[in-house]
Write an enzyme that holds these catalytic residues in place. Structure first.
Site, mmCIF file in Angstrom:
data_model
loop_
_atom_site.group_PDB
_atom_site.id
_atom_site.type_symbol
_atom_site.label_atom_id
_atom_site.label_comp_id
_atom_site.label_asym_id
_atom_site.label_seq_id
_atom_site.Cartn_x
_atom_site.Cartn_y
_atom_site.Cartn_z
ATOM 1 N N ASP A 38 14.604 9.069 30.479
ATOM 2 C CA ASP A 38 14.409 7.635 30.641
ATOM 3 C C ASP A 38 15.759 7.000 30.938
ATOM 4 O O ASP A 38 16.813 7.573 30.616
ATOM 5 C CB ASP A 38 13.812 7.022 29.366
ATOM 6 C CG ASP A 38 13.144 5.680 29.615
ATOM 7 O OD1 ASP A 38 11.904 5.618 29.573
ATOM 8 O OD2 ASP A 38 13.862 4.689 29.864
ATOM 9 N N ASP A 63 19.148 7.085 35.484
ATOM 10 C CA ASP A 63 18.370 6.299 36.439
ATOM 11 C C ASP A 63 17.790 7.247 37.475
ATOM 12 O O ASP A 63 18.519 7.791 38.306
ATOM 13 C CB ASP A 63 19.267 5.252 37.098
ATOM 14 C CG ASP A 63 18.507 4.365 38.072
ATOM 15 O OD1 ASP A 63 17.296 4.576 38.268
ATOM 16 O OD2 ASP A 63 19.136 3.451 38.641
ATOM 17 N N TYR A 157 4.866 -4.630 42.980
ATOM 18 C CA TYR A 157 4.254 -3.670 42.058
ATOM 19 C C TYR A 157 3.030 -3.019 42.690
ATOM 20 O O TYR A 157 2.880 -1.793 42.669
ATOM 21 C CB TYR A 157 3.875 -4.380 40.761
ATOM 22 C CG TYR A 157 3.272 -3.468 39.722
ATOM 23 C CD1 TYR A 157 4.082 -2.629 38.956
ATOM 24 C CD2 TYR A 157 1.901 -3.444 39.490
ATOM 25 C CE1 TYR A 157 3.539 -1.792 37.995
ATOM 26 C CE2 TYR A 157 1.346 -2.612 38.533
ATOM 27 C CZ TYR A 157 2.171 -1.784 37.790
ATOM 28 O OH TYR A 157 1.618 -0.959 36.847
ATOM 29 N N LYS A 161 2.571 1.008 43.592
ATOM 30 C CA LYS A 161 1.571 1.867 42.970
ATOM 31 C C LYS A 161 0.631 2.467 44.007
ATOM 32 O O LYS A 161 0.179 3.624 43.853
ATOM 33 C CB LYS A 161 0.793 1.091 41.911
ATOM 34 C CG LYS A 161 1.625 0.728 40.689
ATOM 35 C CD LYS A 161 2.187 1.973 39.985
ATOM 36 C CE LYS A 161 2.907 1.630 38.699
ATOM 37 N NZ LYS A 161 3.396 2.826 37.969
ATOM 38 N N THR A 192 1.436 -2.377 26.141
ATOM 39 C CA THR A 192 2.786 -1.824 26.009
ATOM 40 C C THR A 192 3.778 -2.984 25.903
ATOM 41 O O THR A 192 3.450 -4.121 26.268
ATOM 42 C CB THR A 192 3.171 -0.965 27.223
ATOM 43 O OG1 THR A 192 3.228 -1.810 28.384
ATOM 44 C CG2 THR A 192 2.161 0.159 27.452
#
Length: 252
Positions: A38, A63, A157, A161, A192
């Site tokens: 991560d 990254d 976004y 996706k 989340t």
């Protein structure tokens, strides 16, 4: 059901929190040895709490959108595991939320595509030699229902996706002769920290008025796709949206 995953080795990206951390916990519960990656240092905390056969999960902070960094950390984690059977690509960012296209900065657009799509490409490309050597290798990509449906103000976004989902399909077709399965999960809203922040709901989704799933529920879907139990399943996207996208807008 025994998922037949004991002793296998997995690399999970985006593992510091949310779906990635939930997936790491679910795989560890199945006896999978883990390498966690991560951009956030908190990934080390998650790894320390996951011990399989007396060995804590390995972790690295980097990254994934940076080619040199991605190559180095993926290689290091595979070396720590000794081999690689499973790759779960959870790393992602939402980018601007509620921002019209004409107000979306190019830098924001490029960052979302870099993390969500290029990062997945770089990680899979680097992991492929190890996956090709594995018995029944599997890759799972965390996409979104936003690959199929659109929300105003989230063009970067949604575009990322959709691209990620098509990348998964292309990889599945290309890698099928080598026995590497590639599938995707496409959840709707997941509870989340990222989604709470995006939607301005720091206290959670109680009373939201729409169905919300937990990160652990998405992790269960991922574990199934990682498992040899799902051997015939390839190039597939599991859309877990409570059936919302199947509904018609026709006013009957």
């Amino acid at each position: 059901m025994d998922m037949r995953l004991t002793g296998r080795r997995a690399l999970v990206t985006g593992a510091a929190g949310g779906i990635g951390a939930a997936t790491a916990r679910a795989l560890a519960a199945e006896g999978v040895r883990l390498g966690l990656l991560d951009a956030a240092p908190a990934v080390a905390v998650v790894a320390a709490g996951l011990v399989v056969d007396g060995v804590p999960a390995a972790s690295a902070c980097a990254d994934l959108a940076d080619p040199d960094s991605a190559a180095a950390v993926v290689d290091a984690l595979i070396a720590a595991l000794g081999a690689l059977d499973l790759l779960v690509l959870c790393a992602g960012v939402s980018g601007p939320v509620g921002t019209p296209i004409e107000e979306t900065a190019l830098a924001d657009w490029e960052r979302v595509l870099a993390v969500n799509v290029t990062g997945a490409f770089l990680a899979l490309r680097q992991a492929l030699p190890a996956l090709r050597e594995a018995d029944a290798p599997a890759v799972v990509v965390v996409a979104s229902d936003s690959a199929f449906v659109a929300a105003p103000g989230m063009a970067p976004y949604g575009a990322s996706k959709a691209a990620l989902l098509q990348f998964a399909r292309a990889a599945a077709v290309e890698l099928a002769p080598a026995g590497v399965r590639v599938n995707a999960v496409c959840p709707s809203v997941v509870d989340t920290p990222m989604s709470r922040g995006d939607l301005g709901l720091p206290g959670g989704f109680d009373g939201a008025g729409y169905p919300v799933q937990t990160a652990a529920e998405v992790a269960d879907q991922i574990v199934f796709l990682c498992s040899p139990r799902s051997r015939p399943v390839n190039a597939t996207a599991i859309v877990s949206d409570f059936g919302v996208s199947a509904g018609s807008g026709f006013p009957a």
